[in-house]
Design a protein around this motif. Structure first.
Motif, PDB file in Angstrom:
ATOM      1  N   LEU A 171       0.604  -0.761   0.142  1.00 29.08           N
ATOM      2  CA  LEU A 171       0.113   0.031   0.070  1.00 29.08           C
ATOM      3  C   LEU A 171       0.816   1.181  -0.343  1.00 29.08           C
ATOM      4  O   LEU A 171       0.898   2.524  -0.891  1.00 29.08           O
ATOM      5  N   ASP A 172       1.558   1.412   0.545  1.00 30.70           N
ATOM      6  CA  ASP A 172       3.043   2.516   0.982  1.00 30.70           C
ATOM      7  C   ASP A 172       3.328   2.610  -0.616  1.00 30.70           C
ATOM      8  O   ASP A 172       3.784   3.688  -1.024  1.00 30.70           O
ATOM      9  N   GLU A 173       4.164   1.199  -0.856  1.00 27.91           N
ATOM     10  CA  GLU A 173       4.192   1.379  -2.454  1.00 27.91           C
ATOM     11  C   GLU A 173       3.383   2.292  -3.182  1.00 27.91           C
ATOM     12  O   GLU A 173       4.078   3.207  -4.336  1.00 27.91           O
ATOM     13  N   TRP A 174       2.154   1.689  -3.664  1.00 25.40           N
ATOM     14  CA  TRP A 174       1.384   1.513  -4.591  1.00 25.40           C
ATOM     15  C   TRP A 174       0.925   3.867  -4.222  1.00 25.40           C
ATOM     16  O   TRP A 174       0.666   4.694  -4.944  1.00 25.40           O
ATOM     17  N   ARG A 175       0.921   3.920  -2.943  1.00 25.38           N
ATOM     18  CA  ARG A 175       0.633   5.572  -2.293  1.00 25.38           C
ATOM     19  C   ARG A 175       2.131   6.843  -3.267  1.00 25.38           C
ATOM     20  O   ARG A 175       1.751   7.681  -3.768  1.00 25.38           O
ATOM     21  N   ALA A 176       3.050   5.959  -3.113  1.00 25.90           N
ATOM     22  CA  ALA A 176       4.449   6.739  -3.549  1.00 25.90           C
ATOM     23  C   ALA A 176       3.991   6.807  -5.131  1.00 25.90           C
ATOM     24  O   ALA A 176       4.440   8.414  -5.625  1.00 25.90           O
ATOM     25  N   ASN A 177       3.338   5.811  -5.867  1.00 29.34           N
ATOM     26  CA  ASN A 177       3.117   6.136  -7.180  1.00 29.34           C
ATOM     27  C   ASN A 177       2.154   7.043  -7.939  1.00 29.34           C
ATOM     28  O   ASN A 177       1.798   6.920  -8.765  1.00 29.34           O
ATOM     29  N   GLY A 178       1.108   7.328  -6.632  1.00 30.43           N
ATOM     30  CA  GLY A 178       0.237   8.040  -7.045  1.00 30.43           C
ATOM     31  C   GLY A 178      -1.012   7.492  -7.392  1.00 30.43           C
ATOM     32  O   GLY A 178      -1.979   7.593  -7.966  1.00 30.43           O
ATOM     33  N   TRP A 179      -1.163   6.125  -7.012  1.00 27.88           N
ATOM     34  CA  TRP A 179      -1.809   4.992  -7.587  1.00 27.88           C
ATOM     35  C   TRP A 179      -3.302   4.693  -7.088  1.00 27.88           C
ATOM     36  O   TRP A 179      -4.646   4.335  -7.124  1.00 27.88           O
ATOM     37  N   VAL A 180      -3.384   5.678  -5.568  1.00 28.80           N
ATOM     38  CA  VAL A 180      -3.754   5.194  -4.508  1.00 28.80           C
ATOM     39  C   VAL A 180      -5.422   6.609  -4.673  1.00 28.80           C
ATOM     40  O   VAL A 180      -4.672   7.636  -3.752  1.00 28.80           O
ATOM     41  N   GLU A 181      -6.576   6.650  -4.412  1.00 21.13           N
ATOM     42  CA  GLU A 181      -7.679   7.299  -4.473  1.00 21.13           C
ATOM     43  C   GLU A 181      -8.629   6.819  -3.312  1.00 21.13           C
ATOM     44  O   GLU A 181      -9.046   5.417  -3.036  1.00 21.13           O
ATOM     45  N   THR A 182      -8.680   7.775  -2.202  1.00 19.00           N
ATOM     46  CA  THR A 182      -9.434   7.635  -1.364  1.00 19.00           C
ATOM     47  C   THR A 182     -10.973   7.376  -1.389  1.00 19.00           C
ATOM     48  O   THR A 182     -11.223   8.484  -2.302  1.00 19.00           O
ATOM     49  N   ILE A 183     -11.933   6.581  -1.529  1.00 17.53           N
ATOM     50  CA  ILE A 183     -13.770   6.970  -1.609  1.00 17.53           C
ATOM     51  C   ILE A 183     -14.202   7.199  -0.889  1.00 17.53           C
ATOM     52  O   ILE A 183     -15.285   7.659  -0.490  1.00 17.53           O
ATOM     53  N   LYS A 184     -14.103   6.148   0.357  1.00 20.09           N
ATOM     54  CA  LYS A 184     -14.801   6.776   1.442  1.00 20.09           C
ATOM     55  C   LYS A 184     -14.098   6.888   2.628  1.00 20.09           C
ATOM     56  O   LYS A 184     -12.732   5.111   3.122  1.00 20.09           O
ATOM     57  N   ARG A 185     -14.118   6.953   3.590  1.00 18.53           N
ATOM     58  CA  ARG A 185     -12.639   7.216   5.077  1.00 18.53           C
ATOM     59  C   ARG A 185     -13.912   7.759   6.038  1.00 18.53           C
ATOM     60  O   ARG A 185     -15.120   8.903   6.322  1.00 18.53           O
ATOM     61  N   GLY A 186     -13.657   6.898   7.032  1.00 18.34           N
ATOM     62  CA  GLY A 186     -15.133   6.960   7.614  1.00 18.34           C
ATOM     63  C   GLY A 186     -14.068   6.133   9.447  1.00 18.34           C
ATOM     64  O   GLY A 186     -13.358   5.805   8.975  1.00 18.34           O
ATOM     65  N   PRO A 187     -14.569   6.159  10.661  1.00 17.74           N
ATOM     66  CA  PRO A 187     -14.457   5.435  11.926  1.00 17.74           C
ATOM     67  C   PRO A 187     -13.875   4.194  12.272  1.00 17.74           C
ATOM     68  O   PRO A 187     -13.099   3.500  12.417  1.00 17.74           O
ATOM     69  N   HIS A 188     -14.855   3.415  11.188  1.00 15.50           N
ATOM     70  CA  HIS A 188     -14.770   2.537  11.063  1.00 15.50           C
ATOM     71  C   HIS A 188     -13.879   1.630   9.800  1.00 15.50           C
ATOM     72  O   HIS A 188     -14.166  -0.025   9.701  1.00 15.50           O
ATOM     73  N   ARG A 189     -14.107   2.002   8.760  1.00 15.31           N
ATOM     74  CA  ARG A 189     -13.589   1.842   7.665  1.00 15.31           C
ATOM     75  C   ARG A 189     -13.128   2.230   6.433  1.00 15.31           C
ATOM     76  O   ARG A 189     -13.434   3.573   6.231  1.00 15.31           O
ATOM     77  N   ILE A 190     -12.116   1.856   6.099  1.00 15.53           N
ATOM     78  CA  ILE A 190     -11.602   2.774   4.336  1.00 15.53           C
ATOM     79  C   ILE A 190     -11.352   2.267   3.403  1.00 15.53           C
ATOM     80  O   ILE A 190     -11.213   1.385   2.770  1.00 15.53           O
ATOM     81  N   VAL A 203      -9.235  -1.594  -2.165  1.00 17.11           N
ATOM     82  CA  VAL A 203      -8.978  -1.571  -0.864  1.00 17.11           C
ATOM     83  C   VAL A 203      -9.912  -1.837   0.320  1.00 17.11           C
ATOM     84  O   VAL A 203      -9.841  -0.306   0.641  1.00 17.11           O
ATOM     85  N   LYS A 204     -10.319  -2.566   1.177  1.00 13.88           N
ATOM     86  CA  LYS A 204     -11.306  -2.207   1.858  1.00 13.88           C
ATOM     87  C   LYS A 204     -10.382  -2.401   3.095  1.00 13.88           C
ATOM     88  O   LYS A 204     -10.766  -3.572   3.482  1.00 13.88           O
ATOM     89  N   GLN A 205     -10.290  -2.202   3.716  1.00  8.35           N
ATOM     90  CA  GLN A 205      -9.616  -1.531   5.654  1.00  8.35           C
ATOM     91  C   GLN A 205     -10.566  -1.591   6.910  1.00  8.35           C
ATOM     92  O   GLN A 205     -10.721  -0.431   6.946  1.00  8.35           O
ATOM     93  N   PHE A 206     -10.991  -2.920   7.105  1.00  8.36           N
ATOM     94  CA  PHE A 206     -11.976  -2.792   7.963  1.00  8.36           C
ATOM     95  C   PHE A 206     -11.303  -2.676   9.729  1.00  8.36           C
ATOM     96  O   PHE A 206      -9.771  -3.057  10.000  1.00  8.36           O
ATOM     97  N   LEU A 207     -11.272  -1.373  10.281  1.00  5.60           N
ATOM     98  CA  LEU A 207     -11.399  -0.658  11.384  1.00  5.60           C
ATOM     99  C   LEU A 207     -12.234  -1.195  12.799  1.00  5.60           C
ATOM    100  O   LEU A 207     -12.710  -1.253  12.510  1.00  5.60           O
ATOM    101  N   VAL A 208     -10.440  -0.868  14.061  1.00  9.61           N
ATOM    102  CA  VAL A 208     -11.673  -1.045  15.278  1.00  9.61           C
ATOM    103  C   VAL A 208     -11.100   0.044  16.267  1.00  9.61           C
ATOM    104  O   VAL A 208     -10.266  -0.129  16.576  1.00  9.61           O
ATOM    105  N   PRO A 209     -12.079   1.149  16.069  1.00 12.12           N
ATOM    106  CA  PRO A 209     -11.790   2.130  17.135  1.00 12.12           C
ATOM    107  C   PRO A 209     -11.693   1.284  18.614  1.00 12.12           C
ATOM    108  O   PRO A 209     -11.510   2.532  18.910  1.00 12.12           O
ATOM    109  N   THR A 210     -12.781   1.230  18.667  1.00  9.21           N
ATOM    110  CA  THR A 210     -12.994   0.522  20.649  1.00  9.21           C
ATOM    111  C   THR A 210     -13.151  -1.371  20.378  1.00  9.21           C
ATOM    112  O   THR A 210     -12.953  -2.193  19.473  1.00  9.21           O
ATOM    113  N   TRP A 211     -12.735  -1.223  22.128  1.00  4.89           N
ATOM    114  CA  TRP A 211     -13.052  -2.861  22.355  1.00  4.89           C
ATOM    115  C   TRP A 211     -14.545  -3.441  21.363  1.00  4.89           C
ATOM    116  O   TRP A 211     -14.616  -4.898  21.599  1.00  4.89           O
ATOM    117  N   ARG A 212     -15.315  -2.757  21.774  1.00  2.17           N
ATOM    118  CA  ARG A 212     -17.255  -3.296  21.071  1.00  2.17           C
ATOM    119  C   ARG A 212     -16.831  -3.550  19.766  1.00  2.17           C
ATOM    120  O   ARG A 212     -16.924  -5.155  19.428  1.00  2.17           O
TER     121      ARG A 212
END
Length: 602
Positions: free
Chosen positions: A62-81, A94-103
């Motif tokens: 992912l970092d390599e893709w960002r450095a090449n300018g290939w990554v476009e963020t479609i949605k960003r929120g506390p629970h997923r990117i 690339v769907k990243q499911f985040l875990v902001p709390t112990w819930r």
């Protein structure tokens, strides 16, 4: 084959398909999937995608893709990117499911990770012939057997766009005849696809057009795919009651995007596929419509309540003698200046004074909104009475009523410029601070719609300069647009007792085939569900009384407005005459009351 036999056969075939592993073998198991590990993150990946997605050490590129300018963020929120990566071999999501709390950690302990769930549901959908995503990699970070962030990667579905974007942006720009054909086919295809899912026991608990992708082939035949599958549940084929509840979610989301006829065509196609399970179309439709209304009201109210406190969209600040609720898009420095000195914009040399009266003072100025210079309208509600602060202790202030009304309208998809800030200030002497009260002065900031002109100014300054034929055509277009706007307002449980020509904006080109109208000065807006007929008549009478004060507007135009407002069957049946008589009586009472009080009828 009868309808009942066809339904039974489809359920049996769907169950057999769900039991089978399918042509791709078992999910996240060798030999079809390979395992890679980098630190706390483990990856299941397709062999042909491993070198594309992972480094030799097993980490995501992912970092390599960002450095090449290939990554476009479609949605960003506390629970997923959600990101779109334009790889040379083809775009992937690339769907990243985040875990902001112990819930969320505990939820994943009992229900597995969202990425793994979504991949499993995608296989089940594909097994019954419903197009969906095709996962190629799953990454999970585990610490002491607890699952934290997880990532699902799938190739982009080519030439497909979200259904809500298609209905909102693409369909209105099509040639009229083609748009009608596409709408008809789309409603039938969506009804058949939904019926196939429900027949297989699949229920999407987040069912809305944004979770469906659409692609049109060369003959404008729709192809639909289901995405965002973590909310999918699998069980027995849905009963009539369960199906109606699930369809109400999709039907509610389509209230603002599709016509009533299209929604009915969708239900007809759905009932034809499922057959005798649902019974007659009429009672089933009535059940879905009732549930849709309750579901829509619930979500509309929930969205509108976001404007009363701090969250991702708004920030609420309370101090000793003042409070403010503001959109997070406002520049922080500008917000701090307004908190310290709410009257500052009125003495700004660059501000343009629009109105100064006993009740309000209004200026127009430029501030930074989302880091871009934006023209806004800033209004101070002056004290109308000596006991203004005491009255606002038992009822909302004028600014607060307008602020909430703005978000009620916007949550229901009704046109109005967005409000950015509401502020209250207490100017009482120190010896009266012990007395319970609200703010004595309030302020409201709204984005200025550009280009725009009020309906009153258009009727006074622009329309009289046109040739007679153009004036008649313009009034006809405006009458139809006003009737439709007021009908939508009432259909969504909102009333505006101060609906007049000066409180309606014409945005964009006034000579458009369908003029774009929006509402401003929303102090008189109320949320009443269900809206009584008396309120509807009052709104109609107030608007028509205001319009008839302009020489350019005549009785025929008012009748056209009423015919556009009423449902087609009532207008065709001649019931508009009874409504018209009630409106005329209300207008006579309004004029007599204003005459007694010495107030003009604006």
């Amino acid at each position: 084959m009868s309808t009942v036999d066809r339904g039974t056969g489809s359920r049996r075939i769907a169950a057999e398909r769900l039991k089978a592993h399918g042509p791709e073998g078992r999910l996240f198991q060798p030999p079809d999937w390979q395992w890679a590990h980098a630190g706390e993150v483990g990856w299941w990946v397709r062999p042909d995608w491993r070198s594309v997605l992972l480094t030799p050490e097993g980490a995501l590129r992912l970092d390599e893709w960002r450095a090449n300018g290939w990554v476009e963020t479609i949605k960003r929120g506390p629970h997923r990117i959600v990101s779109r990566v334009a790889l040379p071999s083809g775009p992937v999501y690339v769907k990243q499911f985040l875990v902001p709390t112990w819930r969320e950690v505990l939820r994943q302990w009992f229900r597995r990770g969202k990425g793994r769930n979504e991949a499993k549901q995608a296989r089940k959908l594909a097994a019954i012939g419903v197009p969906t995503i095709r996962p190629v990699a799953l990454g999970e970070r585990r610490v002491r057997k607890f699952l934290f962030e997880n990532t699902l990667i799938s190739p982009e579905i080519p030439e497909a766009i979200p259904l809500d974007r298609f209905l909102r942006d693409v369909l209105p720009s099509m040639e009229r005849r083609r748009a009608v054909i596409v709408r008809h086919r789309l409603a039938e295809a969506l009804g058949a696809l939904t019926a196939r899912m429900h027949e297989a026991g699949m229920r999407h608990d987040d069912f809305h057009p944004g979770n469906l992708l659409l692609r049109l082939d060369g003959d404008d035949q729709p192809w639909l795919a289901m995405i965002d599958l973590d909310a999918m549940r699998v069980g027995k084929p849905l009963s009539a009651k369960a199906a109606a509840a699930n369809l109400a979610r999709l039907n509610h989301a389509s209230l603002l995007l599709a016509s009533r006829t299209d929604r009915q065509r969708f239900l007809r196609a759905y009932v034809e596929v499922r057959g005798a399970v649902l019974g007659e179309l009429g009672p089933f439709t009535k059940q879905v419509v009732g549930l849709t209304r309750r579901w829509a009201e619930r979500l509309w109210r929930r969205r509108a309540r976001r404007c009363v406190g701090s969250n991702t969209d708004f920030q609420a600040i309370r101090e000793r003698d003042r409070w403010v609720v503001a959109s997070r898009s406002i520049d922080r420095e500008t917000l701090d200046r307004l908190r310290v000195n709410p009257d500052g914009p009125f003495s700004d040399p660059d501000a343009v004074l629009l109105k100064h009266s006993r009740t309000t003072t209004v200026v127009e100025l430029t501030i930074l909104v989302d880091e871009a210079p934006t023209r806004v309208v800033y209004k101070r509600f002056n004290r109308k009475k000596r006991l203004e602060a005491v009255l606002t202790a038992v009822r909302p202030s004028r600014a607060w009523r307008a602020w909430q009304a703005n978000h009620h309208l916007r949550s229901r998809g009704l046109p109005t410029p967005p409000d950015l800030l509401v502020l209250g200030r207490d100017h009482r002497p120190g010896r009266l601070r012990w007395f319970p009260s609200g703010p004595s002065e309030t302020f409201l900031m709204t984005v200025k719609a550009e280009p725009s002109i009020t309906l009153s100014d258009y009727l006074v300054s622009i329309l009289p300069e046109r040739p007679e034929a153009d004036r008649i055509a313009a009034r006809r277009r405006l009458a139809g647009a006003l009737g439709r706007l007021l009908r939508e307002l009432h259909d969504r449980s909102l009333s505006d007792r101060d609906l007049k020509a000066s409180n309606i904006l014409i945005e964009g080109n006034p000579d458009a085939i369908r003029p774009r109208l929006s509402l401003i000065d929303l102090v008189g807006v109320r949320l009443i569900s269900p809206l009584p007929k008396n309120r509807r008549i009052q709104n109609l009478a107030r608007l028509i009384a205001s319009l008839t004060e302009h020489p350019e507007w005549n009785r025929t135009d008012s009748l056209r407005l009423l015919r556009a407002y009423l449902p087609q069957h009532e207008s065709a049946a001649g019931r508009w005459k009874q409504v018209w008589r009630r409106i005329e009586r209300r207008i006579r009472r309004k004029r007599a009351r204003n005459l007694r009080r010495g107030r003009p009828l604006s």
